[in-house]
Design a protein around this motif. Structure first.
Motif, PDB file in Angstrom:
ATOM      1  N   LYS A 214      40.102  38.501  31.937  1.00  0.00           N
ATOM      2  CA  LYS A 214      41.355  38.847  31.254  1.00  0.00           C
ATOM      3  C   LYS A 214      42.181  39.883  32.037  1.00  0.00           C
ATOM      4  O   LYS A 214      42.724  40.839  31.473  1.00  0.00           O
ATOM      5  CB  LYS A 214      41.073  39.353  29.836  1.00  0.00           C
ATOM      6  CG  LYS A 214      40.447  38.295  28.939  1.00  0.00           C
ATOM      7  CD  LYS A 214      40.203  38.833  27.528  1.00  0.00           C
ATOM      8  CE  LYS A 214      39.724  37.740  26.593  1.00  0.00           C
ATOM      9  NZ  LYS A 214      38.488  37.095  27.021  1.00  0.00           N
ATOM     10  N   ILE A 215      42.271  39.657  33.358  1.00  0.00           N
ATOM     11  CA  ILE A 215      43.092  40.512  34.219  1.00  0.00           C
ATOM     12  C   ILE A 215      44.154  39.649  34.893  1.00  0.00           C
ATOM     13  O   ILE A 215      43.828  38.670  35.557  1.00  0.00           O
ATOM     14  CB  ILE A 215      42.252  41.210  35.309  1.00  0.00           C
ATOM     15  CG1 ILE A 215      41.196  42.125  34.675  1.00  0.00           C
ATOM     16  CG2 ILE A 215      43.146  42.018  36.244  1.00  0.00           C
ATOM     17  CD1 ILE A 215      41.764  43.339  33.964  1.00  0.00           C
ATOM     18  N   THR A 216      45.410  39.995  34.685  1.00  0.00           N
ATOM     19  CA  THR A 216      46.513  39.276  35.319  1.00  0.00           C
ATOM     20  C   THR A 216      46.874  39.965  36.634  1.00  0.00           C
ATOM     21  O   THR A 216      46.515  41.136  36.855  1.00  0.00           O
ATOM     22  CB  THR A 216      47.747  39.274  34.411  1.00  0.00           C
ATOM     23  OG1 THR A 216      48.195  40.630  34.238  1.00  0.00           O
ATOM     24  CG2 THR A 216      47.421  38.656  33.050  1.00  0.00           C
ATOM     25  N   PRO A 217      47.599  39.278  37.534  1.00  0.00           N
ATOM     26  CA  PRO A 217      48.028  39.918  38.781  1.00  0.00           C
ATOM     27  C   PRO A 217      48.825  41.201  38.529  1.00  0.00           C
ATOM     28  O   PRO A 217      48.649  42.201  39.218  1.00  0.00           O
ATOM     29  CB  PRO A 217      48.889  38.835  39.450  1.00  0.00           C
ATOM     30  CG  PRO A 217      48.310  37.547  38.944  1.00  0.00           C
ATOM     31  CD  PRO A 217      47.937  37.828  37.517  1.00  0.00           C
ATOM     32  N   ALA A 218      49.685  41.164  37.503  1.00  0.00           N
ATOM     33  CA  ALA A 218      50.492  42.343  37.190  1.00  0.00           C
ATOM     34  C   ALA A 218      49.619  43.506  36.724  1.00  0.00           C
ATOM     35  O   ALA A 218      49.831  44.663  37.113  1.00  0.00           O
ATOM     36  CB  ALA A 218      51.521  41.997  36.113  1.00  0.00           C
ATOM     37  N   LYS A 219      48.632  43.206  35.899  1.00  0.00           N
ATOM     38  CA  LYS A 219      47.735  44.252  35.404  1.00  0.00           C
ATOM     39  C   LYS A 219      46.885  44.815  36.531  1.00  0.00           C
ATOM     40  O   LYS A 219      46.598  46.018  36.576  1.00  0.00           O
ATOM     41  CB  LYS A 219      46.840  43.683  34.303  1.00  0.00           C
ATOM     42  CG  LYS A 219      46.002  44.730  33.584  1.00  0.00           C
ATOM     43  CD  LYS A 219      45.259  44.111  32.406  1.00  0.00           C
ATOM     44  CE  LYS A 219      44.441  45.163  31.668  1.00  0.00           C
ATOM     45  NZ  LYS A 219      43.711  44.569  30.509  1.00  0.00           N
ATOM     46  N   ALA A 220      46.489  43.929  37.465  1.00  0.00           N
ATOM     47  CA  ALA A 220      45.655  44.365  38.581  1.00  0.00           C
ATOM     48  C   ALA A 220      46.377  45.391  39.449  1.00  0.00           C
ATOM     49  O   ALA A 220      45.755  46.290  40.015  1.00  0.00           O
ATOM     50  CB  ALA A 220      45.253  43.160  39.427  1.00  0.00           C
ATOM     51  N   GLU A 221      47.703  45.257  39.549  1.00  0.00           N
ATOM     52  CA  GLU A 221      48.483  46.194  40.354  1.00  0.00           C
ATOM     53  C   GLU A 221      48.418  47.618  39.801  1.00  0.00           C
ATOM     54  O   GLU A 221      48.613  48.588  40.533  1.00  0.00           O
ATOM     55  CB  GLU A 221      49.943  45.735  40.408  1.00  0.00           C
ATOM     56  CG  GLU A 221      50.176  44.487  41.242  1.00  0.00           C
ATOM     57  CD  GLU A 221      49.836  44.694  42.700  1.00  0.00           C
ATOM     58  OE1 GLU A 221      50.183  45.757  43.247  1.00  0.00           O
ATOM     59  OE2 GLU A 221      49.210  43.813  43.293  1.00  0.00           O
ATOM     60  N   MET A 222      48.120  47.738  38.524  1.00  0.00           N
ATOM     61  CA  MET A 222      48.079  49.048  37.869  1.00  0.00           C
ATOM     62  C   MET A 222      46.681  49.672  37.898  1.00  0.00           C
ATOM     63  O   MET A 222      46.497  50.805  37.485  1.00  0.00           O
ATOM     64  CB  MET A 222      48.539  48.914  36.412  1.00  0.00           C
ATOM     65  CG  MET A 222      49.893  48.243  36.245  1.00  0.00           C
ATOM     66  SD  MET A 222      51.212  49.145  37.089  1.00  0.00           S
ATOM     67  CE  MET A 222      51.243  50.653  36.092  1.00  0.00           C
ATOM     68  N   ILE A 223      45.698  48.907  38.389  1.00  0.00           N
ATOM     69  CA  ILE A 223      44.308  49.378  38.392  1.00  0.00           C
ATOM     70  C   ILE A 223      43.949  49.948  39.757  1.00  0.00           C
ATOM     71  O   ILE A 223      44.036  49.262  40.769  1.00  0.00           O
ATOM     72  CB  ILE A 223      43.338  48.229  38.043  1.00  0.00           C
ATOM     73  CG1 ILE A 223      43.678  47.663  36.660  1.00  0.00           C
ATOM     74  CG2 ILE A 223      41.898  48.717  38.071  1.00  0.00           C
ATOM     75  CD1 ILE A 223      42.855  46.424  36.297  1.00  0.00           C
TER      76      ILE A 223
END
Length: 237
Positions: A214-223
């Motif tokens: 449940k990790i999107t490319p956009a969310k991954a950028e914030m991690i």
């Protein structure tokens, strides 16, 4: 056969893949829950995987003959008499047999070439046994020294290209596409596909489909530092 049953090669493969993902999850990430449900003092129990990717430990179907081929009966009886890993591997082998039997039950009306294509699609995925027994590199991510993905967490976009994050991405990524084919998702066990978004755990170094965790490319950028569900669970214990 019910009208809602899968009929085409693609539909049957989707059903197979979903049931397989459910069983892989039961025998890996949900293994403690699965293990506790297989109480040897209970009646004959079976492990079921469903098209919605849910799994269940339950008694076998009462109707004879059953609507679908049934999984191995009485998996719970051998639980305490075997090494845990060996028992899980045994359940995995029987689950692989069941998954194949269900797929070819649905595919009974396929012609020879369609059956061959169906098996080829299924064979492209590691078996449940291979995932559970770690005969495929589920736990290990190829290292930079071996000419594959970076040991650092490289967030990939949906088109398969590396996305920059605070850690250095592997610049040789595009040149190592073939070797990345030996990488498998730590959640579902599916093989690497450059058309899908993947994310690597900075703790255990497993790789995952973004959709599985449940990790999107956009969310991954914030991690900044990503920990997979398994590592997060261990950290809370």
């Amino acid at each position: 056969m019910a009208s809602s049953s899968p009929r085409t090669v693609e539909e049957i493969f989707k059903d197979y893949d979903s049931r397989r993902s459910a069983i892989v999850r039961a025998l890996t990430y949900d293994v403690d829950d699965f293990y506790s449900q297989c109480d040897p003092d209970k009646e004959n129990l079976c492990l079921y995987g469903y098209p919605n990717e849910a799994w269940e430990v339950a008694l076998p179907a009462e109707e004879v003959p059953s609507e679908l081929p049934e999984p191995a009966l009485g998996i719970n009886f051998a639980r305490d008499g075997m090494n845990r890993k060996d028992w899980l591997s045994l359940v995995a082998v029987h689950s692989d047999c069941w998954l194949l039997s269900v797929a070819f039950y649905f595919g009974a009306r396929l012609n020879r070439n369609e059956r061959k294509r169906l098996f080829s699609m299924m064979n492209d995925l590691p078996t449940v046994f291979e995932v559970v027994s770690e005969r495929k590199p589920v736990k290990e991510k190829p290292t930079l020294e071996s000419g594959s993905k970076s040991q650092n967490s490289t967030k990939r976009s949906i088109d398969g290209q590396p996305r920059n994050n605070p850690k250095l991405a592997d610049e040789s990524y595009e040149h190592d596409e073939e070797e990345q084919g030996d990488t498998f998702c730590g959640s579902c066990g599916g093989g690497y596909n450059s058309n899908e978004f993947w994310i690597g755990c900075d703790n255990c170094e497993r790789w995952y489909h973004g959709k599985c965790v449940k990790i999107t490319p956009a969310k991954a950028e914030m991690i900044k530092v990503y920990k997979c569900p398994s590592c997060q669970k261990k950290a809370k214990q």
